[in-house]
Structures are given as C-alpha cells and as structure tokens.
Design a protein around this motif. Structure first.
Motif, PDB file in Angstrom:
ATOM      1  N   LEU A  61       1.010  -1.519  -0.038  1.00  0.00           N
ATOM      2  CA  LEU A  61      -0.046   0.289  -0.016  1.00  0.00           C
ATOM      3  C   LEU A  61       0.586   1.384  -0.103  1.00  0.00           C
ATOM      4  CD1 LEU A  61      -2.914  -1.233   2.709  1.00  0.00           C
ATOM      5  CD2 LEU A  61      -2.831  -1.612   0.372  1.00  0.00           C
ATOM      6  N   ILE A  62       0.905   2.289  -1.171  1.00  0.00           N
ATOM      7  CA  ILE A  62       1.449   3.029  -1.248  1.00  0.00           C
ATOM      8  C   ILE A  62       0.312   4.424  -0.547  1.00  0.00           C
ATOM      9  CG2 ILE A  62       3.163   4.930  -2.908  1.00  0.00           C
ATOM     10  CD1 ILE A  62       3.816   2.502  -4.331  1.00  0.00           C
ATOM     11  N   ASP A  63       0.879   4.948   0.477  1.00  0.00           N
ATOM     12  CA  ASP A  63      -0.482   5.659   0.782  1.00  0.00           C
ATOM     13  C   ASP A  63      -0.103   7.247   0.654  1.00  0.00           C
ATOM     14  OD1 ASP A  63      -2.141   4.318   1.923  1.00  0.00           O
ATOM     15  OD2 ASP A  63      -0.993   4.450   3.892  1.00  0.00           O
ATOM     16  N   LEU A  64      -1.057   7.974  -0.572  1.00  0.00           N
ATOM     17  CA  LEU A  64      -0.575   9.656  -1.048  1.00  0.00           C
ATOM     18  C   LEU A  64      -1.123  10.044  -0.096  1.00  0.00           C
ATOM     19  CD1 LEU A  64      -1.285   8.869  -4.930  1.00  0.00           C
ATOM     20  CD2 LEU A  64       0.821   7.658  -3.269  1.00  0.00           C
ATOM     21  N   GLU A  65      -0.936  11.702  -0.475  1.00  0.00           N
ATOM     22  CA  GLU A  65      -1.976  12.893   0.331  1.00  0.00           C
ATOM     23  C   GLU A  65      -3.335  12.370  -0.429  1.00  0.00           C
ATOM     24  OE1 GLU A  65       0.908  16.748   0.728  1.00  0.00           O
ATOM     25  OE2 GLU A  65       0.314  16.117  -1.418  1.00  0.00           O
ATOM     26  N   ASP A  66      -4.449  13.333   0.329  1.00  0.00           N
ATOM     27  CA  ASP A  66      -5.855  13.157  -0.134  1.00  0.00           C
ATOM     28  C   ASP A  66      -6.557  12.828  -0.116  1.00  0.00           C
ATOM     29  OD1 ASP A  66      -5.434  16.000  -1.022  1.00  0.00           O
ATOM     30  OD2 ASP A  66      -4.560  15.571  -2.366  1.00  0.00           O
ATOM     31  N   ASP A  67      -6.323  10.873   0.894  1.00  0.00           N
ATOM     32  CA  ASP A  67      -6.702  10.086   1.454  1.00  0.00           C
ATOM     33  C   ASP A  67      -7.518   9.149  -0.285  1.00  0.00           C
ATOM     34  OD1 ASP A  67      -8.767   8.758   2.355  1.00  0.00           O
ATOM     35  OD2 ASP A  67     -10.936   8.900   1.440  1.00  0.00           O
TER      36      ASP A  67
END
Length: 296
Positions: A61-67
C-alpha cells in the motif's frame, strides 16, 4: 508468488526512499500489467506526497495525500528497485537471476526527496502483478480486502480467535489455515513450516484443536505461537527468495535456507529424536510437506 514476508521486506526496503517524497512524475510505460492500469493514475499521482507505505496481506500500500492509496501486487515476477542517479545497488549473492532488462521496467516513480531526485522502478517480466488506485478511507471495500482475516503479525491473531474460527470444522487443518478469511496473507510455505513447528498434521481436522466448550486446546496455543514465530523469522531473514522475489536493494532473502519441512520431501525430519522422513501430499491444489512420525 511472493508471500507475506516477501511483501513486508519490499515495504521496509522502499520506505526510506519513498516516505515523505513527492511524486514529480509517474511514468507508465504500458497501459496494463495483469489488469489495465487506472486510466488517471499518472495524472492523479503527479505532485502528491507519499505519506507512508503499508501492507495488507500480500498487497503493498502506497499512501498518498488526499485520501488516496496505490495498491500494488507483485504477482509472480514483480520487483522494485531504487535508483538515485548512478546504477542501482545490487549487493548480495544471487540464487535466482533478477531481471535487469529495461524492457520490463513498466512503472517508474520519479520522486523528489530531501536527499535529491530518485527513481523507484517496478519491473515485471511476466506482468502478473498489478496496481490499482483506491480511497484510503475505503480500503475495506477493496474487493480483495473484503472479509480478510487478521494479520498473522498483529495482536488480533490469538488462540481464542482461532478457536472461534475452527470450532466444529471437519476441514483439514492445512486448508483451514490457507483460508484468507481466517488469517490474511498466510500462504502455503509458512503454513507447512508452522504446522511442523507445532507438530500438527496438515491432514488433521481443524475442529479437533478446540474443546467442546469452544476453548483452544494446548495444540492450538502452540500452533498460534508457531504461526507468529515463523512469519517473524521469515521477515527478519528478508523473505524466502523463492522464484523471482528480490529485495528492493537487489539482494535476496535467505529464509529458504531455514526451511525445516517445506520442499524437503524424502529428507530426514529435523525434529530432534524423531527419525521420520518428510513426505509430500497434495491438498487444495497445493503441496503439503510434513513428517507423519511427529506431526499428529
């Protein structure tokens, strides 16, 4: 296919380079892998900061800004490497050749980090891996995550939980443990290893580890600890490096040298004083390796 410890190894290897960096550009060199890449993936990812890297079962899982989260699966031959200007570092002794052919570099993260620009490259000769884009707040609705059981590395996995899931089951223990709704990410290799450590036969009926009142028997307590221990040992060793799996720095994991029963057909059982021989049977379409002399 990489199992949970391999994906955890990749996550830990990528985190120092990717966490906190911004995606200057996401380069998609083909429209699809195993499945079509999201049409707007490159546009949506560009300019966003990577908040953190995580893992659910065998998914990165690569979590980015803005959900937003990029969900990546390595498939049979997928791997990541990190480049920061010069050639990618590739230390370690190679038991299985890693792909260095740039024609298999399908996705390139062009990142801006505090240390300077770098690239994180996804290479996949067989293209059985894939990437999807999902809202982080709605990850539980991602089809592969719906109904998944607890992680074998988390506190939610204990003997009381397994007793509730296995009570009354006549299904062989091996098949019950491979059920991803029971334990997420627990694959064939590590089920074999855990059963050997707990001295339990893969043929044994799952419900026999639970008392008539629904409490875990001693054998289930031992199995729970064996599952947690074998996964922890494999992560510590960097993964099993079976087939095409490699770590992000190009080196391979070496847990395969610690296999006590998996792929040891015909070898003497390593349980002290056992004297038995490891056998191979097929269950739910997968090879089970076990010692009938000490695994009951």
């Amino acid at each position: 296919m990489p199992e949970l410890p391999e994906v955890e190894t990749v996550k830990r290897g990528l985190a120092p380079a990717m966490e906190g960096a911004s995606i200057a550009r996401l380069e998609l060199r083909r429209p699809d892998l195993r499945f079509p890449l999201p049409e707007n993936l490159a546009e949506v990812a560009a300019g966003r900061r990577i908040l953190s890297l995580g893992r659910r079962a065998k998914y990165l899982l690569i979590d980015l800004e803005d959900d937003l989260t990029i969900i990546a699966h390595l498939g049979m031959s997928g791997s990541f490497r990190v480049e920061s200007g010069g050639p990618a570092a590739a230390p370690g002794d190679f038991h299985h050749p890693r792909s260095k052919d740039e024609k298999h570099d399908h996705v390139v993260f062009h990142l801006t980090a505090e240390s300077g620009p770098l690239r994180v490259i996804y290479n996949d000769p067989r293209r059985f891996g894939f990437m999807h884009l999902w809202k982080r707040s709605e990850l539980d609705t991602y089809p592969a995550f719906v109904g998944l059981g607890p992680e074998p590395t988390g506190n939610a996995l204990d003997a009381d939980y397994l007793a509730r899931r296995l009570a009354g089951k006549s299904q062989p223990l091996k098949g019950a443990l491979l059920d991803q709704t029971v334990i997420a990410g627990l694959g064939n290799i590590y089920v074999c290893e855990a059963l050997w450590r707990a001295h339990l036969s893969p043929r044994r009926k799952a419900g026999t580890l639970v008392t008539p009142t629904g409490r875990p028997k001693k054998e289930l307590l031992l199995l729970t600890e064996a599952i947690r221990a074998v996964i922890a040992d494999a992560i510590l060793a960097g993964g099993s490096s079976l087939r095409d799996h490699i770590q992000t720095d190009g080196s391979l994991g070496y847990f395969q040298h610690s296999f006590s029963v998996y792929d040891q057909e015909g070898e003497a059982c390593r349980t002290p004083g056992c004297g038995g021989t490891v056998a191979r049977i097929v269950q739910v379409g997968r090879s089970s390796f076990y010692c009938a002399a000490c695994q009951k």
